[in-house]
Design an enzyme around this catalytic site. Structure first.
Site, PDB file in Angstrom:
ATOM      1  N   HIS A  51      10.965   2.646   7.305  1.00  0.00           N
ATOM      2  CA  HIS A  51      11.165   4.073   7.628  1.00  0.00           C
ATOM      3  C   HIS A  51      11.438   3.955   9.197  1.00  0.00           C
ATOM      4  O   HIS A  51      11.736   5.122   9.580  1.00  0.00           O
ATOM      5  CB  HIS A  51       9.830   4.881   7.384  1.00  0.00           C
ATOM      6  N   ASP A  96      11.187   0.079  -3.017  1.00  0.00           N
ATOM      7  CA  ASP A  96       9.759   0.877  -2.699  1.00  0.00           C
ATOM      8  C   ASP A  96      10.241   2.411  -3.420  1.00  0.00           C
ATOM      9  O   ASP A  96      11.227   2.737  -3.433  1.00  0.00           O
ATOM     10  CB  ASP A  96       9.768   0.950  -1.173  1.00  0.00           C
ATOM     11  N   HIS A 153       9.641   5.317  -1.957  1.00  0.00           N
ATOM     12  CA  HIS A 153      10.290   5.873  -0.700  1.00  0.00           C
ATOM     13  C   HIS A 153      11.671   5.273  -0.581  1.00  0.00           C
ATOM     14  O   HIS A 153      11.578   4.063  -0.262  1.00  0.00           O
ATOM     15  CB  HIS A 153       9.501   6.089   0.374  1.00  0.00           C
ATOM     16  N   ASP A 166       4.673   0.690  -4.375  1.00  0.00           N
ATOM     17  CA  ASP A 166       3.910   1.973  -4.540  1.00  0.00           C
ATOM     18  C   ASP A 166       5.057   2.853  -5.400  1.00  0.00           C
ATOM     19  O   ASP A 166       4.513   3.909  -6.064  1.00  0.00           O
ATOM     20  CB  ASP A 166       4.157   2.979  -3.097  1.00  0.00           C
TER      21      ASP A 166
END
Ligand SMILES: [Zn+2]
Length: 341
Positions: A158, A193, A195, A282
């Protein structure tokens, strides 16, 4: 397979976290390292401490003013009257075309996207060693290893060239891709991931030499909200070299693997000479974020498909939060990749 990790990576221990407007404890805890180390060892990995690689490989993807901010902000912040222990932004420029701020509070708002990446006295040291674990894994692959695993914590995907966010400070996957570019004409980054890898996308958005592919839960109602949509395809020379594959909430193994096939097809067409896997765990059905429903055996199947590319590969740890199966999910992925021994 070698797994790269330095003990200094555990020192960063963030406390602050606001989610959906409420206050929560920060899930990016040092305990994650213990679970991931156990998972890597169970997959047969040998854990190796990286060397200090200096700022060179990190400065290849981040701006000088951002790295200066990360290194020096904490003591400056602490001199602000009433400032809490951790650097957490309270104001942001709605556009980034104004004046670069001189104050600690202004710079925190300029260089931090959200409140999930608090900076303590230990953060810079941990973030550097996390990046050096990634660099050392990249060097192992540059030196002829087929695959290497970087136990990066704090994670990185990120983080933009000059903005922290989402538990991330230095974009380890981007550092690896840029480092691999020393030998490889084209490098692909495959981000699995939960996200969207918005920082990684941002760093390479205008480039055709690094293909970015991300599978993630549809950001229409999920972090990072502003990026990760299917119509973000790159710009300028990079147009067509970014592929987002957003998935409906609670997508399970079959749906994930189907989207993965589409991502792998694009990677094969790009014909990269090396691959970076941004490995978030995740997407697991029992992860506290609860966005997707990949199973523990599902991670092995994902890894088998990626290994089928037959590319020199650096696996970089991204997300994956505390649950009983966190270590098992890493073991499943690394074993699926063929990581025994
Ligand atoms: Zn994540």
């Amino acid at each position: 397979m070698k797994a790269f990790y330095a003990a200094e990576q555990k020192r960063h221990d963030p406390k602050a976290f606001r989610t959906s407007g409420g206050v929560a404890s920060n899930p990016e805890t040092p305990e994650r390292v213990e679970r991931l180390l156990a998972g890597a060892k169970a997959a047969g990995c040998t854990v190796v401490r990286p060397n200090n690689h200096g700022m060179g490989p990190i400065a290849a993807v981040h701006t000088p003013e951002y790295l200066d901010f990360l290194e020096h902000i904490h003591p400056r912040w602490r001199r602000v009257e009433g400032a809490p222990e951790e650097v957490v932004p309270s104001i942001h420029p709605i556009a980034r075309d104004g004046t670069y701020p001189a104050s600690a509070i202004g710079q925190a708002g300029y260089h931090m996207a959200d409140t999930s990446c608090p900076i303590s006295a230990e953060t810079w040291e941990s973030a550097q060693w996390s990046a050096w674990s990634a660099v050392e894994a990249a060097d192992a692959v540059r030196g002829g290893e087929r695959v290497a695993y970087a136990l990066c914590r704090p994670p990185g995907h990120h983080a933009f060239a000059d903005v922290a966010g989402g538990f991330c400070f230095i974009n380890n996957s981007a550092v690896v891709a840029q480092h691999l570019r020393r030998d490889a004409a084209r490098v692909a980054i495959l981000d699995v991931d939960l996200h969207h890898g918005n920082g990684t996308q941002g760093i390479f958005y205008a480039r055709a030499d690094v293909l970015t592919v991300s599978l993630h839960v549809d950001p229409v109602r999920f972090y990072p909200f502003f990026w990760g949509h299917a119509d973000e395809r790159g710009k300028d020379a990079g147009l067509g070299y970014n592929l987002n594959l957003p998935l409906p909430r609670k997508t399970a193994d079959a749906g994930f693997l189907e989207a993965l096939d589409a991502g792998l097809k694009r990677i094969r067409a790009f014909a990269p000479e090396a691959l970076v896997v941004a490995l978030g765990l995740d997407a697991f059905e029992g992860d506290p974020f609860g966005g997707l429903s990949v199973s523990t055996p599902g991670f092995a199947r994902i890894a088998e498909k990626i290994a089928g590319l037959g590319l020199p590969t650096v696996i970089v740890q991204e997300g994956g939060y505390l649950c009983d199966e966190l270590g098992d999910n890493l073991t499943s992925f690394l074993t699926g990749y063929g990581g025994k021994g």
